[in-house]
Design a protein around this motif. Structure first.
Motif, PDB file in Angstrom:
ATOM      1  N   ILE A  13       0.839  -1.189   0.000  1.00 46.14           N
ATOM      2  CA  ILE A  13       0.000   0.000   0.000  1.00 46.14           C
ATOM      3  C   ILE A  13       0.879   1.245   0.000  1.00 46.14           C
ATOM      4  O   ILE A  13       0.581   2.224  -0.675  1.00 46.14           O
ATOM      5  N   GLU A  14       1.989   1.210   0.726  1.00 48.08           N
ATOM      6  CA  GLU A  14       2.916   2.339   0.758  1.00 48.08           C
ATOM      7  C   GLU A  14       3.422   2.656  -0.643  1.00 48.08           C
ATOM      8  O   GLU A  14       3.493   3.810  -1.027  1.00 48.08           O
ATOM      9  N   GLU A  16       1.989   1.998  -3.465  1.00 48.73           N
ATOM     10  CA  GLU A  16       0.869   2.549  -4.235  1.00 48.73           C
ATOM     11  C   GLU A  16       0.665   4.024  -3.910  1.00 48.73           C
ATOM     12  O   GLU A  16       0.452   4.838  -4.794  1.00 48.73           O
ATOM     13  N   LYS A  17       0.745   4.386  -2.625  1.00 51.57           N
ATOM     14  CA  LYS A  17       0.594   5.778  -2.206  1.00 51.57           C
ATOM     15  C   LYS A  17       1.718   6.641  -2.767  1.00 51.57           C
ATOM     16  O   LYS A  17       1.482   7.764  -3.210  1.00 51.57           O
ATOM     17  N   GLU A  18       2.938   6.121  -2.751  1.00 49.79           N
ATOM     18  CA  GLU A  18       4.076   6.862  -3.288  1.00 49.79           C
ATOM     19  C   GLU A  18       3.906   7.124  -4.780  1.00 49.79           C
ATOM     20  O   GLU A  18       4.167   8.226  -5.253  1.00 49.79           O
ATOM     21  N   LYS A  20       1.107   7.198  -6.489  1.00 45.68           N
ATOM     22  CA  LYS A  20       0.000   8.131  -6.685  1.00 45.68           C
ATOM     23  C   LYS A  20       0.467   9.557  -6.409  1.00 45.68           C
ATOM     24  O   LYS A  20       0.185  10.467  -7.187  1.00 45.68           O
ATOM     25  N   ALA A  21       1.203   9.762  -5.318  1.00 45.99           N
ATOM     26  CA  ALA A  21       1.700  11.093  -4.970  1.00 45.99           C
ATOM     27  C   ALA A  21       2.625  11.609  -6.062  1.00 45.99           C
ATOM     28  O   ALA A  21       2.512  12.771  -6.488  1.00 45.99           O
ATOM     29  N   LYS A  67      -6.053  15.439  -3.399  1.00 48.29           N
ATOM     30  CA  LYS A  67      -6.153  13.986  -3.239  1.00 48.29           C
ATOM     31  C   LYS A  67      -5.020  13.402  -2.402  1.00 48.29           C
ATOM     32  O   LYS A  67      -5.083  12.246  -2.015  1.00 48.29           O
ATOM     33  N   ILE A  68      -3.983  14.213  -2.157  1.00 46.37           N
ATOM     34  CA  ILE A  68      -2.890  13.740  -1.307  1.00 46.37           C
ATOM     35  C   ILE A  68      -2.655  14.753  -0.189  1.00 46.37           C
ATOM     36  O   ILE A  68      -2.889  15.951  -0.363  1.00 46.37           O
ATOM     37  N   GLU A  69      -2.213  14.262   0.936  1.00 44.11           N
ATOM     38  CA  GLU A  69      -1.919  15.122   2.078  1.00 44.11           C
ATOM     39  C   GLU A  69      -0.629  15.888   1.813  1.00 44.11           C
ATOM     40  O   GLU A  69       0.275  15.391   1.129  1.00 44.11           O
ATOM     41  N   GLU A  72       2.445  13.966   2.822  1.00 47.75           N
ATOM     42  CA  GLU A  72       2.793  12.920   1.853  1.00 47.75           C
ATOM     43  C   GLU A  72       3.540  13.523   0.668  1.00 47.75           C
ATOM     44  O   GLU A  72       4.494  12.945   0.153  1.00 47.75           O
ATOM     45  N   GLU A  76       7.408  12.691  -0.376  1.00 43.49           N
ATOM     46  CA  GLU A  76       7.772  12.208  -1.711  1.00 43.49           C
ATOM     47  C   GLU A  76       8.831  13.095  -2.340  1.00 43.49           C
ATOM     48  O   GLU A  76       9.778  12.614  -2.957  1.00 43.49           O
TER      49      GLU A  76
END
Length: 88
Positions: A13-14, A16-18, A20-21, A67-69, A72, A76
């Motif tokens: 999941i990490e 995937e988040k990276e 996306k960011a 969509k991203i904090e 985050e 990145e």
């Protein structure tokens, strides 16, 4: 095909988040450039203040950035900076 069925796939999941960011940051960067803004200055203003008006609405960039904090996004950016500037 049998090997794929018998092996374990790893899902992060990490990661995937990276990804996306990273994708959002690049899309917003391009939209800011297209509108004639200095993307670095605009990102800094947004990260420090949290005010989305630092980000253009062109090409949906303001909606994307939400969509991203901010932490985050900063994480990145720092990760990418270190990765690309380490002594080799």
């Amino acid at each position: 095909m049998t090997d794929k069925m018998n092996s374990t796939m790893k899902f992060s999941i990490e990661q995937e988040k990276e990804e996306k960011a990273k994708e959002i940051i690049l899309q917003v960067y391009e939209a800011l450039e297209k509108k004639g803004y200095n993307p670095v200055n605009q990102f800094v203003g947004y990260i420090l203040s949290g005010d989305p008006s630092y980000i253009t609405s062109h090409e949906g960039a303001r909606g994307l950035i939400r969509k991203i904090e901010r932490d985050e996004m900063l994480e990145e950016m720092v990760r990418d900076y270190i990765k690309n500037n380490q002594q080799k």
